[in-house]
Design an enzyme around this catalytic site. Structure first.
Site, mmCIF file in Angstrom:
data_model
loop_
_atom_site.group_PDB
_atom_site.id
_atom_site.type_symbol
_atom_site.label_atom_id
_atom_site.label_comp_id
_atom_site.label_asym_id
_atom_site.label_seq_id
_atom_site.Cartn_x
_atom_site.Cartn_y
_atom_site.Cartn_z
ATOM 1 N N THR A 144 -2.789 3.981 24.512
ATOM 2 C CA THR A 144 -1.654 4.881 24.259
ATOM 3 C C THR A 144 -1.986 5.861 23.140
ATOM 4 O O THR A 144 -2.739 5.532 22.208
ATOM 5 C CB THR A 144 -0.394 4.056 23.905
ATOM 6 O OG1 THR A 144 0.667 4.954 23.653
ATOM 7 C CG2 THR A 144 -0.592 3.160 22.700
ATOM 8 N N SER A 179 4.306 0.393 15.896
ATOM 9 C CA SER A 179 5.104 -0.785 16.300
ATOM 10 C C SER A 179 4.138 -1.916 16.634
ATOM 11 O O SER A 179 2.939 -1.686 16.815
ATOM 12 C CB SER A 179 5.945 -0.472 17.544
ATOM 13 O OG SER A 179 5.111 -0.379 18.692
ATOM 14 N N TYR A 181 3.995 -3.334 19.402
ATOM 15 C CA TYR A 181 3.442 -2.984 20.727
ATOM 16 C C TYR A 181 2.237 -2.047 20.562
ATOM 17 O O TYR A 181 1.154 -2.306 21.101
ATOM 18 C CB TYR A 181 4.513 -2.310 21.611
ATOM 19 C CG TYR A 181 3.870 -1.383 22.611
ATOM 20 C CD1 TYR A 181 3.129 -1.897 23.683
ATOM 21 C CD2 TYR A 181 3.924 0.009 22.469
ATOM 22 C CE1 TYR A 181 2.482 -1.045 24.577
ATOM 23 C CE2 TYR A 181 3.283 0.855 23.350
ATOM 24 C CZ TYR A 181 2.564 0.327 24.405
ATOM 25 O OH TYR A 181 1.910 1.161 25.268
ATOM 26 N N HIS A 182 2.436 -0.939 19.823
ATOM 27 C CA HIS A 182 1.329 0.014 19.676
ATOM 28 C C HIS A 182 0.127 -0.670 19.009
ATOM 29 O O HIS A 182 -1.025 -0.383 19.339
ATOM 30 C CB HIS A 182 1.776 1.246 18.881
ATOM 31 C CG HIS A 182 2.719 2.155 19.635
ATOM 32 N ND1 HIS A 182 4.092 2.074 19.518
ATOM 33 C CD2 HIS A 182 2.491 3.155 20.512
ATOM 34 C CE1 HIS A 182 4.662 2.994 20.293
ATOM 35 N NE2 HIS A 182 3.717 3.669 20.906
ATOM 36 N N LYS A 185 -2.187 -2.429 21.376
ATOM 37 C CA LYS A 185 -3.130 -1.534 22.063
ATOM 38 C C LYS A 185 -4.367 -1.270 21.189
ATOM 39 O O LYS A 185 -5.470 -1.124 21.689
ATOM 40 C CB LYS A 185 -2.448 -0.208 22.391
ATOM 41 C CG LYS A 185 -1.310 -0.317 23.378
ATOM 42 C CD LYS A 185 -1.845 -0.494 24.786
ATOM 43 C CE LYS A 185 -0.761 -0.370 25.814
ATOM 44 N NZ LYS A 185 -1.222 -0.636 27.174
ATOM 45 N N VAL A 211 5.058 9.168 29.592
ATOM 46 C CA VAL A 211 5.110 9.613 30.989
ATOM 47 C C VAL A 211 6.559 9.922 31.357
ATOM 48 O O VAL A 211 7.457 9.126 31.078
ATOM 49 C CB VAL A 211 4.578 8.504 31.925
ATOM 50 C CG1 VAL A 211 4.533 9.016 33.360
ATOM 51 C CG2 VAL A 211 3.193 8.038 31.467
ATOM 52 N N ALA A 238 11.612 8.833 25.975
ATOM 53 C CA ALA A 238 12.388 9.979 25.486
ATOM 54 C C ALA A 238 12.883 10.928 26.584
ATOM 55 O O ALA A 238 14.081 11.035 26.810
ATOM 56 C CB ALA A 238 11.579 10.725 24.443
ATOM 57 N N ARG A 241 15.055 9.371 29.352
ATOM 58 C CA ARG A 241 16.365 8.972 28.821
ATOM 59 C C ARG A 241 17.295 10.185 28.682
ATOM 60 O O ARG A 241 18.456 10.125 29.074
ATOM 61 C CB ARG A 241 16.178 8.326 27.432
ATOM 62 C CG ARG A 241 16.196 6.817 27.478
ATOM 63 C CD ARG A 241 15.717 6.212 26.185
ATOM 64 N NE ARG A 241 16.610 6.338 25.028
ATOM 65 C CZ ARG A 241 17.786 5.719 24.894
ATOM 66 N NH1 ARG A 241 18.249 4.973 25.863
ATOM 67 N NH2 ARG A 241 18.491 5.861 23.776
#
Ligand code: NAD
Ligand code: USQ
Length: 382
Positions: A144, A179, A181-182, A185, A211, A238, A241
């Protein structure tokens, strides 16, 4: 080519599996269907109704005569993975199969640990299975852009030449992820770089931006092939949404000032990037990094674009600035390189008003499915 698409039931993986199959590749999907379970955990849903994976591949076979094999199982179950590798003998392994939401990873200790174990251990298993069962296989790993963070210098594609105390070297670009999550990666990237060096595997790390969109040529063929579309504050991203918020008459939820700038790409470009990468494999022993996005936008600019396009379609749209639930820079320099995929033939589908209004119209069709309580953010970084 024989290609495994791990995470092939997800937002990026399903259209990629269809696209590669349509182009004549022999596609095998691995997925543990965890994403569908996280919807249940969060009492959320995809904006679009989605068929089961079995119904999806059956319909694809009826429509095109092409077979996509499926294996329902977890990358963290090594025996399962090894057996799939033995049967499929892949030439390329496209790895989408991770927990990919930053807010989900920040809910609490359990979700942080789950995210990092699922992602880091799953990827290590994939690397071991390739080494054991198909050592020539090219691993195409979804990373990412958020691995880099928002440094005050240009972001290179994976590596940067540094001069320090009179000496020079080409080193991995510094990582400042935002985060758990990041961070998972980043851990994956270092593990894979090491594995290429010591085992001689071939890996391309695709540092993908955010995406947007929903349909590809293939998912449009039939409602049973429809892609999922996330809009909730945990899994929704983003631009998607904002489009859905505009469709239901919700204020567009810009976090903080909205100066946060990121790389973005259309889902139709995601599938093409995977094809390009598969057809141009990394060399044996090479850890190659491509930045996979086509354009940069600030969050506020996107909200303004959505407002303009939705108003042209007759909707009334307001933009609101919420207190930012994340700890992140809201005003910063951002200039990331993204030439490698374009040098190999990617022709970007850029975000024009026409593209945006087409996605908006597809979203409006399903607006009654939105569970409005899931729109506002409820996970805080602090
Ligand atoms: P997604 O959640 O829609 O799909 C991921 C799929 O992987 C799901 O179907 C899930 O069930 C499966 N999965 C997760 N863990 C698994 C495991 N241990 N074993 C087997 N299957 C597992 O996510 P997505 O939006 O399609 O993202 C795919 C990949 O692309 C992720 O790695 C993500 O980090 C990366 N990415 C996504 C975006 C984006 O904007 N969606 C941007 C950049 C990078
Ligand atoms: N944001 C808002 N309002 C919203 C939602 C988000 O202002 O309603 C802001 C966030 O604060 C952030 C930016 O928009 O500054 C992007 O947030 P996001 O949720 O769209 O994206 P992110 O959390 O970074 O994660 C998504 C995917 C992830 C992928 C990443 C690519 O979920 O899988 O890795 O995009 S990147 O951002 O390049 O790292």
């Amino acid at each position: 080519m024989r290609i495994i698409v791990a995470g092939g039931d997800g937002f990026c993986g399903w259209p990629t599996a269809l696209y590669l199959s349509q182009r004549g590749h022999d596609v095998t999907i691995i997925d543990n269907l965890a994403r569908r379970k996280w919807d249940k955990e969060l009492r959320s849903n995809s904006l679009t109704p989605i068929s089961s994976l079995e119904e999806r591949v059956n319909r694809w076979k009826e429509l095109t005569g092409k077979t996509i094999r499926t294996y329902i199982g977890d990358l963290n179950h090594y025996d399962f993975l090894r057996e799939v590798m033995r049967q499929a003998q892949p030439e390329a392994f496209v790895h989408f199969a991770e927990q990919r939401s930053a807010p989900y990873s920040m809910i609490d200790r359990e979700h942080a640990i789950f995210t990092q174990v699922n992602n880091v251990v799953g990827t290590l298993n994939v690397a071991y299975a390739i080494r054991e069962m198909a050592p020539d296989c090219h691993l195409i790993k979804l990373g990412t852009m958020g691995e880099y963070g928002q440094p005050n210098i240009d972001i290179e594609e994976g590596y940067i030449e540094i001069e320090h105390n009179g000496r020079k070297d080409v080193l991995p670009f510094p990582k400042q992820p935002g985060s758990f999550y990041h961070l998972s990666k980043v851990h994956d990237s270092y593990n894979l770089m090491f594995i290429c060096r010591v085992w001689g595997l071939r890996v391309t790390d695709l540092n993908q931006g955010i995406v947007y969109g929903l349909h590809t040529e293939e998912t449009k063929l039939d409602p049973a092939l429809s892609n999922r579309l996330d809009y909730d504050a945990v899994f929704g991203t983003a631009l998607n949404r904002f489009l859905i918020q505009a469709a239901i008459g919700h204020d567009l939820t810009v976090y903080g000032s909205g100066g946060q700038t990121r790389g973005f790409l259309n889902i139709t470009d995601t599938v093409r990037c995977i094809e390009i990468t598969a057809e141009n494999p990394a060399d044996q022993g090479e850890f190659r990094v491509f930045n996979q996005f086509t354009e940069e936008f600030s969050v506020l600019d996107l909200a303004k674009m959505v407002k303009r396009v939705a108003e042209q379609e007759g909707f009334t749209v307001n933009i609101t600035h919420l207190e930012n639930p994340r700890i992140e820079k809201e005003s910063h320099y951002y200039n990331a390189k993204n030439t490698k995929l374009q040098d190999l033939g990617l022709q970007p589908n850029l975000l024009t008003d026409d593209v945006l209004s087409e996605i908006f119209r597809s979203v409006v069709i399903h607006k009654d499915r939105v569970i409005s309580e899931n729109v506002l953010p409820n996970v805080n970084w602090s």
